[in-house]
Each structure stands twice: as C-alpha cells, then as structure tokens.
Design an enzyme around this catalytic site. Structure first.
Site, PDB file in Angstrom:
ATOM      1  N   LYS A 178     -35.249   4.325 -21.399  1.00 57.71           N
ATOM      2  CA  LYS A 178     -34.811   5.165 -20.442  1.00 57.71           C
ATOM      3  C   LYS A 178     -36.395   5.727 -19.955  1.00 57.71           C
ATOM      4  O   LYS A 178     -36.836   6.503 -20.485  1.00 57.71           O
ATOM      5  CB  LYS A 178     -34.126   6.291 -20.737  1.00 57.71           C
ATOM      6  CG  LYS A 178     -33.876   7.400 -20.053  1.00 57.71           C
ATOM      7  CD  LYS A 178     -32.822   8.225 -20.410  1.00 57.71           C
ATOM      8  CE  LYS A 178     -32.843   9.860 -19.968  1.00 57.71           C
ATOM      9  NZ  LYS A 178     -33.096  10.167 -18.689  1.00 57.71           N
ATOM     10  N   TYR A 237     -36.868   6.656 -25.060  1.00 54.19           N
ATOM     11  CA  TYR A 237     -36.814   7.617 -24.052  1.00 54.19           C
ATOM     12  C   TYR A 237     -38.086   7.955 -23.733  1.00 54.19           C
ATOM     13  O   TYR A 237     -38.475   8.892 -24.402  1.00 54.19           O
ATOM     14  CB  TYR A 237     -35.595   8.749 -24.682  1.00 54.19           C
ATOM     15  CG  TYR A 237     -35.519   9.566 -23.395  1.00 54.19           C
ATOM     16  CD1 TYR A 237     -35.953   9.659 -22.121  1.00 54.19           C
ATOM     17  CD2 TYR A 237     -34.742  10.901 -23.792  1.00 54.19           C
ATOM     18  CE1 TYR A 237     -35.498  10.607 -21.180  1.00 54.19           C
ATOM     19  CE2 TYR A 237     -34.458  12.058 -22.674  1.00 54.19           C
ATOM     20  CZ  TYR A 237     -34.957  11.951 -21.606  1.00 54.19           C
ATOM     21  OH  TYR A 237     -34.594  12.674 -20.504  1.00 54.19           O
TER      22      TYR A 237
HETATM   23  O1  MN9 Z   1     -34.456  12.176 -17.645  1.00 55.86           O
HETATM   24  C1  MN9 Z   1     -34.067  14.323 -15.927  1.00 55.86           C
HETATM   25  N1  MN9 Z   1     -35.469  14.653 -16.469  1.00 55.86           N
HETATM   26  C2  MN9 Z   1     -35.727  15.988 -16.715  1.00 55.86           C
HETATM   27  C3  MN9 Z   1     -33.760  13.002 -16.799  1.00 55.86           C
HETATM   28  O2  MN9 Z   1     -34.551  16.832 -16.757  1.00 55.86           O
HETATM   29  C4  MN9 Z   1     -36.950  16.357 -17.207  1.00 55.86           C
HETATM   30  C5  MN9 Z   1     -34.034  13.794 -14.476  1.00 55.86           C
HETATM   31  O3  MN9 Z   1     -32.937  13.360 -14.179  1.00 55.86           O
HETATM   32  C6  MN9 Z   1     -34.620  15.109 -13.696  1.00 55.86           C
HETATM   33  O4  MN9 Z   1     -33.824  16.145 -14.230  1.00 55.86           O
HETATM   34  C7  MN9 Z   1     -34.161  14.868 -12.169  1.00 55.86           C
HETATM   35  C8  MN9 Z   1     -34.602  16.201 -11.211  1.00 55.86           C
HETATM   36  O5  MN9 Z   1     -35.896  16.308 -11.488  1.00 55.86           O
HETATM   37  O6  MN9 Z   1     -34.845  13.738 -11.732  1.00 55.86           O
END
Ligand code: MN9
Length: 289
Positions: free
Chosen positions: A147, A117
C-alpha cells in the site's frame, strides 16, 4: 468505539462501488486502539462484509509479537489479506531491517497475502521500495505488494513494473489518483474514499474513457475537498464528515481528538458551499450511538 455502525457503513461503501475494505489503518486509527479492540473491529468488518469484497486487516504495531498475533487473528477470522506498517517509535531507515520486521509479522499468517504499508510521513521510514520488494520477495513467501502512501510517482511506477508486474502496488494518495492512474495504478486505498467514493469512481471512469479534462475536473474537486478537511486536524474532520453523512463513528481517539461543534458546523457549511453533498455520494441513514 461504535462497532454498531459498521454494518451500515459497510453496506453503504459497497453500494457506492468500493471493492475492498482496509481495516484498522490510518483512518480507522488502528494504532490508537488496544489489541482487543483491533480484533473486535476486524471481526465486525469481516462479518459485515460477508464475502462481498476482500477485507484487508492492518496489523502493524511497535511490538512485532503483537503485530504477529494480530496477523494470526486476522487469518483465524477469515480476513482475505493482511497489511502492516513497520515499527515507528524506533525509526528504521534500513531496508534489510524492515524486511526482517515484516517477515516476522507476515509469518503470523503465511497463508494469506501480505502487503507492506508504506507511509513514510507517519512511520518516518523513507526506504527505497524497489529494493524492499526485491529483498522481501525472497524472505516473505506471502508478499503480495504494497500500500503505497507517498507521492513519488516514478518509484510507484518502478514498483508496479518490477519483475514483469508481479506485485500488486496500491496507490494511497487520494489527491493524486489521476497521476497514479496515468502511471499504471489499478487499485487505490485511502481515507477520502470513505466519504466521496462516487467522485473517485467517476474519475476512474473518465480516465478509462480517455476524458482527461473531466478526470482533471473531478480530481480538482478532491484536491479542494482535502484542502478543506486539512484546515482542521484531518482525521478528526473525516470522522465529522462521516457523522454528518449519518455514520456516527464518534470522535477520534486521543491523541487526535474530535472537532468542536462550531468546527463541525463550519466544515459542514463549507462542504455545502463547494457542492460536496451533490457530488460526493449519498447520505446514510442516521444511526445513533
Ligand atoms: O493512506 C491516507 N493517508 C493518511 C491513506 O491519512 C496519512 C490518504 O488516503 C490521505 O488521507 C489522503 C488525503 O491526504 O490522501
């Protein structure tokens, strides 16, 4: 922690076309839970899902021994895939060290595929992912991919294309999904799919039908929605939206905390004004805690 809502949320997401569940990641606040709680949450999702979609359990931890135990547990309960962030209290910028750390963790359950990740905004580790994949593939027998939660489309493309496309590289920046699709993405995992999956499934369909102006219009709604959520502490706002939709997961754990009632009402009325409740999918049945 309200695990009672997990079956309803799982049914809802699968009903909306979600094709996998990533558990105890950033949105699920895996890092703020105790090991016992993480195990309970992982089990609840595996049970609720009942094999209808793959369940990926995020096991990253500052203690690699603990991460390894969580990986073992994920295997024992029948999770389909495991994933982990690198340790982040002592920041790592050395790819070789991260490969070693991830080898420890992935070794906890060598029979199921492992995804690193990559989320440098939170871990502080902005390593070169092409080098990571090259080195890690020699060291981690169950390495399946990444990811990828960053915004470097060129690096994402390189990772996708590396070694004839042998790695599954999953896009993690929801507000740039269209760019990622254009670059070759075939999977995405992110926070806002929890609250607006139909918006994104329509975006993907528009892209596949080569209707770029419709895909852009839908991506633009996602960008505006995320900007609105970002007026507040983002994950607290996500939990509030899930609550409004009928899935009462409670407030975020400290250090994040929850929105005030006033903030929740402001958010709800702003989302209403932008039409969110029309285009972002159905509401759940109210499940009280
Ligand atoms: O990895 C999420 N990252 C964080 C997943 O939450 C830092 C993303 O899905 C973000 O929340 C999304 C909105 O900025 O892109």
């Amino acid at each position: 922690m309200n695990t009672a809502v997990i079956p309803a949320l799982t049914d809802h997401l699968i009903g909306e076309g979600i094709q996998g569940l990533y558990v105890c990641g950033t949105t699920g606040e895996g890092m703020s839970l105790s090991t016992e709680e993480r195990k309970t949450v992982a089990e609840a999702y595996v049970d609720a899902c009942g094999g209808r979609a793959p369940v990926i359990v995020q096991v990253g931890h500052n203690s690699l021994a603990e991460a390894k135990r969580l990986a073992e547990h994920a295997g024992e309960i029948g999770a389909d895939l495991i994933s982990a962030t690198c340790p982040s209290y002592f920041k790592l910028d050395d790819v070789v060290a991260i490969v070693e750390c991830m080898a420890e963790v992935a070794g906890g359950c060598p029979d199921i595929p492992f995804y690193y990740y990559h989320i440098p905004a939170l871990t502080g580790s902005s390593i070169d992912l092409v080098t990571f994949l090259q080195l890690a593939s020699e060291r981690i027998s169950n390495l399946a991919g990444l990811k990828y939660t960053d915004t470097k489309l060129y690096e994402f493309q390189e990772c996708l294309e590396l070694d004839g496309g042998r790695f599954d590289v999953v896009w993690g920046c929801d507000e740039m999904l269209l760019g990622a699709l254009a670059t070759g993405a075939n999977a995405a995992i992110g926070s806002t799919y929890n609250v607006a999956a139909p918006l994104y499934t329509k975006l993907i369909s528009a892209f596949l039908a080569a209707d770029l102006s419709e895909a852009r219009r839908l991506q633009s709604l996602s960008v505006k929605m995320i900007r609105m959520l970002n007026q507040f502490p983002f994950h607290a706002a996500m939990k509030a939206v899930l609550g409004i939709k009928g899935f009462d997961l409670g407030r975020c754990r400290l250090p994040q905390g929850g929105l005030t009632l006033d903030q929740t009402q402001t958010l709800q009325s702003e989302l209403q004004t932008m039409g969110f409740f029309q285009w972002a999918g159905s509401m759940g049945t109210k499940h009280e805690r």
